[in-house]
Design a protein around this motif. Sequence first.
Motif, PDB file in Angstrom:
ATOM      1  N   VAL B  17       0.855  -1.204   0.000  1.00 39.92           N
ATOM      2  CA  VAL B  17       0.000   0.000   0.000  1.00 39.92           C
ATOM      3  C   VAL B  17       0.888   1.251   0.000  1.00 39.92           C
ATOM      4  O   VAL B  17       0.642   2.208  -0.737  1.00 39.92           O
ATOM      5  N   SER B  18       1.956   1.218   0.804  1.00 38.26           N
ATOM      6  CA  SER B  18       2.888   2.358   0.823  1.00 38.26           C
ATOM      7  C   SER B  18       3.512   2.569  -0.553  1.00 38.26           C
ATOM      8  O   SER B  18       3.694   3.695  -1.003  1.00 38.26           O
ATOM      9  N   ARG B  19       3.854   1.452  -1.207  1.00 36.76           N
ATOM     10  CA  ARG B  19       4.447   1.552  -2.553  1.00 36.76           C
ATOM     11  C   ARG B  19       3.493   2.261  -3.504  1.00 36.76           C
ATOM     12  O   ARG B  19       3.901   3.143  -4.261  1.00 36.76           O
ATOM     13  N   MET B  20       2.207   1.904  -3.438  1.00 32.48           N
ATOM     14  CA  MET B  20       1.221   2.546  -4.316  1.00 32.48           C
ATOM     15  C   MET B  20       1.097   4.038  -4.006  1.00 32.48           C
ATOM     16  O   MET B  20       1.031   4.869  -4.913  1.00 32.48           O
ATOM     17  N   ALA B 121      13.063  -3.134   0.732  1.00 27.70           N
ATOM     18  CA  ALA B 121      12.104  -3.940   1.500  1.00 27.70           C
ATOM     19  C   ALA B 121      11.327  -4.923   0.630  1.00 27.70           C
ATOM     20  O   ALA B 121      10.540  -5.703   1.148  1.00 27.70           O
ATOM     21  N   ASN B 122      11.544  -4.867  -0.687  1.00 26.54           N
ATOM     22  CA  ASN B 122      10.805  -5.721  -1.624  1.00 26.54           C
ATOM     23  C   ASN B 122       9.308  -5.439  -1.556  1.00 26.54           C
ATOM     24  O   ASN B 122       8.483  -6.331  -1.325  1.00 26.54           O
ATOM     25  N   ALA B 123       8.965  -4.175  -1.771  1.00 20.34           N
ATOM     26  CA  ALA B 123       7.563  -3.750  -1.663  1.00 20.34           C
ATOM     27  C   ALA B 123       6.699  -4.277  -2.800  1.00 20.34           C
ATOM     28  O   ALA B 123       5.488  -4.045  -2.811  1.00 20.34           O
ATOM     29  N   GLY B 124       7.305  -4.980  -3.745  1.00 19.92           N
ATOM     30  CA  GLY B 124       6.515  -5.566  -4.829  1.00 19.92           C
ATOM     31  C   GLY B 124       6.073  -6.992  -4.526  1.00 19.92           C
ATOM     32  O   GLY B 124       5.500  -7.660  -5.383  1.00 19.92           O
ATOM     33  N   ALA B 125       6.314  -7.436  -3.279  1.00 27.86           N
ATOM     34  CA  ALA B 125       6.006  -8.832  -2.939  1.00 27.86           C
ATOM     35  C   ALA B 125       4.509  -9.109  -2.821  1.00 27.86           C
ATOM     36  O   ALA B 125       4.095 -10.261  -2.771  1.00 27.86           O
ATOM     37  N   ALA B 126       3.690  -8.062  -2.768  1.00 30.38           N
ATOM     38  CA  ALA B 126       2.238  -8.266  -2.656  1.00 30.38           C
ATOM     39  C   ALA B 126       1.522  -7.156  -3.410  1.00 30.38           C
ATOM     40  O   ALA B 126       2.090  -6.074  -3.632  1.00 30.38           O
ATOM     41  N   LEU B 127       0.283  -7.418  -3.803  1.00 33.87           N
ATOM     42  CA  LEU B 127      -0.566  -6.435  -4.478  1.00 33.87           C
ATOM     43  C   LEU B 127       0.186  -5.734  -5.615  1.00 33.87           C
ATOM     44  O   LEU B 127       0.173  -4.507  -5.716  1.00 33.87           O
ATOM     45  N   SER B 128       0.836  -6.514  -6.450  1.00 32.25           N
ATOM     46  CA  SER B 128       1.619  -5.924  -7.532  1.00 32.25           C
ATOM     47  C   SER B 128       1.522  -6.794  -8.778  1.00 32.25           C
ATOM     48  O   SER B 128       1.118  -7.965  -8.698  1.00 32.25           O
ATOM     49  N   LEU B 129       1.915  -6.238  -9.912  1.00 36.33           N
ATOM     50  CA  LEU B 129       1.952  -7.045 -11.130  1.00 36.33           C
ATOM     51  C   LEU B 129       3.000  -8.156 -10.987  1.00 36.33           C
ATOM     52  O   LEU B 129       2.815  -9.256 -11.473  1.00 36.33           O
ATOM     53  N   ASP B 130       4.080  -7.826 -10.296  1.00 37.72           N
ATOM     54  CA  ASP B 130       5.135  -8.831 -10.079  1.00 37.72           C
ATOM     55  C   ASP B 130       4.609 -10.053  -9.321  1.00 37.72           C
ATOM     56  O   ASP B 130       5.059 -11.175  -9.551  1.00 37.72           O
ATOM     57  N   ALA B 131       3.698  -9.801  -8.376  1.00 33.95           N
ATOM     58  CA  ALA B 131       3.237 -10.879  -7.486  1.00 33.95           C
ATOM     59  C   ALA B 131       2.017 -11.600  -8.045  1.00 33.95           C
ATOM     60  O   ALA B 131       1.484 -12.491  -7.378  1.00 33.95           O
ATOM     61  N   ARG B 132       1.587 -11.217  -9.263  1.00 39.28           N
ATOM     62  CA  ARG B 132       0.406 -11.853  -9.868  1.00 39.28           C
ATOM     63  C   ARG B 132       0.654 -13.348 -10.043  1.00 39.28           C
ATOM     64  O   ARG B 132       1.698 -13.751 -10.545  1.00 39.28           O
ATOM     65  N   GLY B 133      -0.322 -14.130  -9.610  1.00 38.53           N
ATOM     66  CA  GLY B 133      -0.239 -15.574  -9.828  1.00 38.53           C
ATOM     67  C   GLY B 133       0.734 -16.296  -8.915  1.00 38.53           C
ATOM     68  O   GLY B 133       0.989 -17.479  -9.094  1.00 38.53           O
ATOM     69  N   THR B 134       1.313 -15.580  -7.959  1.00 37.41           N
ATOM     70  CA  THR B 134       2.217 -16.254  -7.015  1.00 37.41           C
ATOM     71  C   THR B 134       1.621 -16.156  -5.609  1.00 37.41           C
ATOM     72  O   THR B 134       0.839 -15.239  -5.334  1.00 37.41           O
ATOM     73  N   ALA B 135       1.995 -17.082  -4.768  1.00 35.94           N
ATOM     74  CA  ALA B 135       1.504 -17.046  -3.388  1.00 35.94           C
ATOM     75  C   ALA B 135       2.112 -15.830  -2.686  1.00 35.94           C
ATOM     76  O   ALA B 135       3.275 -15.515  -2.897  1.00 35.94           O
ATOM     77  N   GLU B 136       1.265 -15.171  -1.890  1.00 36.87           N
ATOM     78  CA  GLU B 136       1.758 -13.966  -1.212  1.00 36.87           C
ATOM     79  C   GLU B 136       2.748 -14.352  -0.124  1.00 36.87           C
ATOM     80  O   GLU B 136       2.410 -15.064   0.814  1.00 36.87           O
ATOM     81  N   GLY B 137       3.962 -13.886  -0.273  1.00 35.14           N
ATOM     82  CA  GLY B 137       4.993 -14.255   0.702  1.00 35.14           C
ATOM     83  C   GLY B 137       5.219 -13.148   1.719  1.00 35.14           C
ATOM     84  O   GLY B 137       4.581 -12.109   1.684  1.00 35.14           O
ATOM     85  N   ASP B 138       6.132 -13.414   2.616  1.00 38.95           N
ATOM     86  CA  ASP B 138       6.510 -12.403   3.605  1.00 38.95           C
ATOM     87  C   ASP B 138       7.838 -11.786   3.210  1.00 38.95           C
ATOM     88  O   ASP B 138       8.533 -12.301   2.332  1.00 38.95           O
TER      89      ASP B 138
END
Lengths: 141, 383
Positions: B17-20, B121-138
């Motif tokens: 959310v911060s990334r957005m 911090a790898n802010a693309g790990a969730a809610l991103s085009l990069d994370a599409r179709g992958t399990a949401e990680g920590d």
Amino acid sequence: MCSYLGYPATHFAFRMESDLKPDTQEERPLSAPLWARVFFFGWILVQIAVPLWRSGWEDHPTRFGWEMFSSVRFPPRMEVERSDGTTEVQPINHFVGAPRIDVDFQDADLTAVCGRLPDARRLTLTVPGGQTVLLWDCVDR
Amino acid sequence: MTSSIFGTWTGARALAVSRMVVGSAALLRAVVGYGIVSRVLAEGNARVRYFEWLPEPHATGVTVLVVAWAATAIGFAVGWRTRFSGSALAAVMTYTMLLDQQTYSNHLYLLVLVTILLVVANAGAALSLDARGTAEGDVPAWPVTLLKVQASLVYGFAAFAKMNLVYLSGAVLLVYLPREGLLALPESLMTARVLAPLAILSVFAELFIAIMIWWPRWRFQAFAVSLMLHTGMVLFIDPSDRVQIGVFALIMFSLLLQFLPTARGSRIVVWDGHCSFCGTWVRWLKRLDWLGLHSFVRSDELDSMPLNDEIDRDDLRRDADRALQIIDGATRIQAFAAVRSVLEHVPAGFLWAGVFRLWPLSALGERVYAAVAARRRCSLAGR
């Protein structure tokens, strides 16, 4: 096998017992590399040192010190000495693209300003207290 | 201490959310930046360079620079090759900032710092085009700690810088407060007697935020103070600077968001499953729960869920038929406090919901909740 909340059952049991630890998602061990530790402490050191260093600056507010709206700094007065020996005061803000309160005009390059004032021989910038911060010779440059 | 900093993982949604927010703020700043850079580099203007050797763009170059700035900001916001777009965005903004002392601004500097931290911090790990179709990680928690520290340092140093006689006398407010327009204060209030206490109050507000965001008990009040402070600045400082002050506020809010807990589903919301009215409200709360912190459970489904031993199921079931409940570990919150607590833990509400902890808003909220809860008893619609 997953629990009701979609976490592994062992994990969920752990979370229920760890009452006031909501800030961390996972307690599984993480071994941060050396660069991470250096980056972490280096970042904090720089982020403390830079504003402290800038707080000792002569004029305030200054850049890189989080000093927004902390003080008032008036722009310098620009005196133009013409080739015929006459002088006149010109507002400096007419010759800067983005007037800012935290610009250090003693570092200014006034070559382009001389170009706009063809008969200017010398430009003098003085702060409201009367102290000259910059003497710019238009002829010899 | 280092093991608690470097040895833990955290959920990636608050970072996302911060990334957005930061990407959007950077896009907004790119538009403003075009005008600033063009004017600074215009022929005939004084220059105040940091580095003589730094190449400068010409007219077309400025357009290319700002287009690159905007494109990388969009890429970063949507999480497209997040680490690349974030690094490129930080590089473009740093270059712009270092072109001249006149292209500096505190919020641009902060944008650069926060973008770098979000990349790390790898802010693309969730809610991103990069994370599409992958399990949401920590993600590792230590960069999130840096984002929190950054928030504290900015507020702390801002307060520290204002501890001077010029500011505390109210003189700075006198210069910056508008003299004309709807929001202009009457001249009779533009006196040291009014402005000096306001100035002192603003320093206390910044110190309060810098320190209290680290204490869960005071965190939400600190968020509310931050919202008031930034809203006041946007409204009362020179309208020509409004966009830039707004950008600064957005960045600070994105940092404060990192103080929310991140464990997905860790807060269990129990609601009266027999009440359609409650169901409507719960649907809204679910929509706002972007961080996924809450698990919403109907009161008649309680038997199937594991709970902390300290929670009495019978008590919980009985109370859930009367009012909304939140179970956070061994803590149980109910009724209006539960609604407030959910709002405090969602991005759309975390800044303002804390004001409902303060009297008389807390008392008013409880009364309204009780009235609505009593009324919904009459409109039971079953499942």
